[in-house]
Design an enzyme around this catalytic site. Structure first.
Site, PDB file in Angstrom:
ATOM      1  N   HIS A  72     -23.815  -5.619  31.828  1.00  0.00           N
ATOM      2  CA  HIS A  72     -22.954  -6.805  31.751  1.00  0.00           C
ATOM      3  C   HIS A  72     -23.675  -8.000  32.379  1.00  0.00           C
ATOM      4  O   HIS A  72     -23.848  -8.082  33.585  1.00  0.00           O
ATOM      5  CB  HIS A  72     -21.631  -6.521  32.473  1.00  0.00           C
ATOM      6  CG  HIS A  72     -20.675  -7.674  32.471  1.00  0.00           C
ATOM      7  ND1 HIS A  72     -19.532  -7.707  31.697  1.00  0.00           N
ATOM      8  CD2 HIS A  72     -20.679  -8.841  33.162  1.00  0.00           C
ATOM      9  CE1 HIS A  72     -18.886  -8.835  31.907  1.00  0.00           C
ATOM     10  NE2 HIS A  72     -19.562  -9.552  32.794  1.00  0.00           N
ATOM     11  N   HIS A  83     -15.682 -12.201  29.677  1.00  0.00           N
ATOM     12  CA  HIS A  83     -15.910 -12.205  28.236  1.00  0.00           C
ATOM     13  C   HIS A  83     -14.982 -13.193  27.533  1.00  0.00           C
ATOM     14  O   HIS A  83     -15.273 -13.661  26.448  1.00  0.00           O
ATOM     15  CB  HIS A  83     -15.689 -10.803  27.653  1.00  0.00           C
ATOM     16  CG  HIS A  83     -16.797  -9.851  27.976  1.00  0.00           C
ATOM     17  ND1 HIS A  83     -18.026  -9.908  27.364  1.00  0.00           N
ATOM     18  CD2 HIS A  83     -16.876  -8.823  28.855  1.00  0.00           C
ATOM     19  CE1 HIS A  83     -18.808  -8.951  27.847  1.00  0.00           C
ATOM     20  NE2 HIS A  83     -18.130  -8.277  28.760  1.00  0.00           N
ATOM     21  N   GLU A  99     -22.466  -2.116  36.568  1.00  0.00           N
ATOM     22  CA  GLU A  99     -22.588  -2.312  35.114  1.00  0.00           C
ATOM     23  C   GLU A  99     -23.918  -2.980  34.790  1.00  0.00           C
ATOM     24  O   GLU A  99     -23.984  -4.201  34.684  1.00  0.00           O
ATOM     25  CB  GLU A  99     -21.452  -3.218  34.601  1.00  0.00           C
ATOM     26  CG  GLU A  99     -20.107  -2.561  34.561  1.00  0.00           C
ATOM     27  CD  GLU A  99     -19.080  -3.389  33.784  1.00  0.00           C
ATOM     28  OE1 GLU A  99     -17.954  -2.918  33.665  1.00  0.00           O
ATOM     29  OE2 GLU A  99     -19.420  -4.480  33.287  1.00  0.00           O
ATOM     30  N   SER A 132     -11.243 -11.609  32.585  1.00  0.00           N
ATOM     31  CA  SER A 132     -12.548 -11.138  32.111  1.00  0.00           C
ATOM     32  C   SER A 132     -13.446 -12.306  31.743  1.00  0.00           C
ATOM     33  O   SER A 132     -13.036 -13.237  31.053  1.00  0.00           O
ATOM     34  CB  SER A 132     -12.372 -10.255  30.876  1.00  0.00           C
ATOM     35  OG  SER A 132     -13.624 -10.080  30.232  1.00  0.00           O
TER      36      SER A 132
HETATM   37 ZN   LIG Z   1     -19.141  -6.832  29.872  1.00  0.00          ZN
END
Ligand SMILES: [Zn+2]
Length: 353
Positions: A326, A268, A323, A266
């Site tokens: 994001h 993130h 998304e 990810s």
């Molecule tokens: Zn995200």
């Protein structure tokens, strides 16, 4: 009615998996082996033994070679892996084995009604009230008060002739096929309170928040940096949800991997991704893309070095559903290219790196 050996194997398979779902994969493999042996015996009876011997020898040689390369190979197998990641990798290979086996034995599976699995967005959250959030107005207001504005909003880089390098941290590619490198390092900076991200993107992030405010859009940051344990928790939660619905662990893992990024893959976790919504739209879902804030981001984020990382219509390339919330930092030069050419980071890598 004549019952063949094959019928017996198939019926044993069905009866077993009906009672014990978790035995599905072992039973599938066992059934395939039994049927293969049966086929072999019947072929020998039919006088095809010469060919069988040749094929069997070649198979044996091939399997032996594969095995020795695993055992004596280039040290790809790192036994110091922590138990969790080793476990997940094993599950992932079991999952792909199961998929391949499924194809070979479509006949066996024919009457095994497959549950339709509805895919949701990886980070789809309808109620963000449980998450920490901070709005652009809060951040910009605070900085203006402290008098650091000029410095904070200075751009991190100068625009120039774009030159792209695979070693550029801004362009690091993280997805299911490219997990985060073990030696990847960065420094966390604080956005506000406990919210953090890679400190190098903060000036551009704040510039973007301010520009949005000037256009009447109060962006809300709700999920920037996440450490490994949090990503693991989100993933486990999905797996648990699916097993609670009656899926086997293996099935649940396969589906979870499509809806939450596998821990270690990810963006993130490297502080370059930020989830954003607005102060009047509090769901992380596709509908955000149609709001003024979603449209503002789609049309302006690149000016500050950010991209909508998982665009609509590119799901087959990114492997992730649309998304609109994001955002991924890639630096201004790359962001402009990605925006102008309507390409994903995966396509950018293919073309420019
Ligand atoms: Zn995200």
């Amino acid at each position: 009615m004549h019952i063949t050996f094959k019928d017996k194997v198939l019926s044993l398979y069905r009866r077993t998996i009906r009672k014990h779902k978790w035995l599905k994969v072992p039973m599938l493999i066992l059934s395939v082996i039994l049927l293969a042996i049966d086929r072999l015996i019947r072929n020998i009876k039919a006088g095809l033994h010469k060919y069988i011997v040749v094929i069997a020898s070649m198979t044996f040689a091939f399997v032996s070679c594969s095995f020795s390369s695993v055992i004596w190979g280039d040290g790809q197998y790192d036994f110091t892996y922590d138990v969790t990641s080793y476990y997940y990798e094993t599950e992932a290979s079991a999952a792909s084995l199961a998929i391949e086996t499924d194809v070979d034995t479509a006949m066996i599976e024919a009457d095994d009604e497959a549950d339709e699995i509805e895919l949701t967005d990886p980070e789809n959250i309808d109620d963000i009230s449980e998450l920490d959030t901070v709005s652009g107005a809060d951040i910009v207001g605070e900085i203006a008060q402290s008098g650091e504005g000029g410095e904070m909003f200075a751009s991190a880089e100068e625009a120039g002739e774009p030159e792209f390098s695979r070693d550029d941290w801004q362009l690091v590619l993280v997805n299911k096929n490219h997990p985060i490198a073990d030696d990847y390092t960065f420094t966390l900076g604080t956005i506000k309170g406990s919210m953090q991200c890679d400190e190098r993107i903060i000036p551009d992030l704040f510039s973007m928040l301010e520009a949005a405010l000037n256009d009447g859009v109060n962006l809300v940051i709700c999920s920037p940096y996440r450490d490994d344990s949090r990503q693991q928790m989100l993933f486990d939660r999905k797996v648990n949800k699916y097993t609670a619905q009656g899926m086997s662990y293996l099935e649940a893992y396969k589906v979870a991997a499509q809806t939450v990024t596998i821990p270690g893959s990810s963006e993130h976790q490297i502080g370059l991704a930020i989830d954003m919504i607005s102060d009047n739209y509090s769901s992380l879902n596709a509908g955000f893309g149609d709001t003024p804030a979603g449209k503002w981001l789609a049309g302006h984020a690149h000016e500050y070095g950010f991209i909508i990382r998982y665009p609509e219509g590119k799901e087959d390339i990114t492997g992730i559903e649309y998304e609109p919330w994001h955002l991924r930092y890639v630096g201004k030069n790359a962001a402009w290219v990605l925006y102008n050419e309507s390409i994903t980071l995966e396509e950018f890598w293919e073309k420019y790196l």
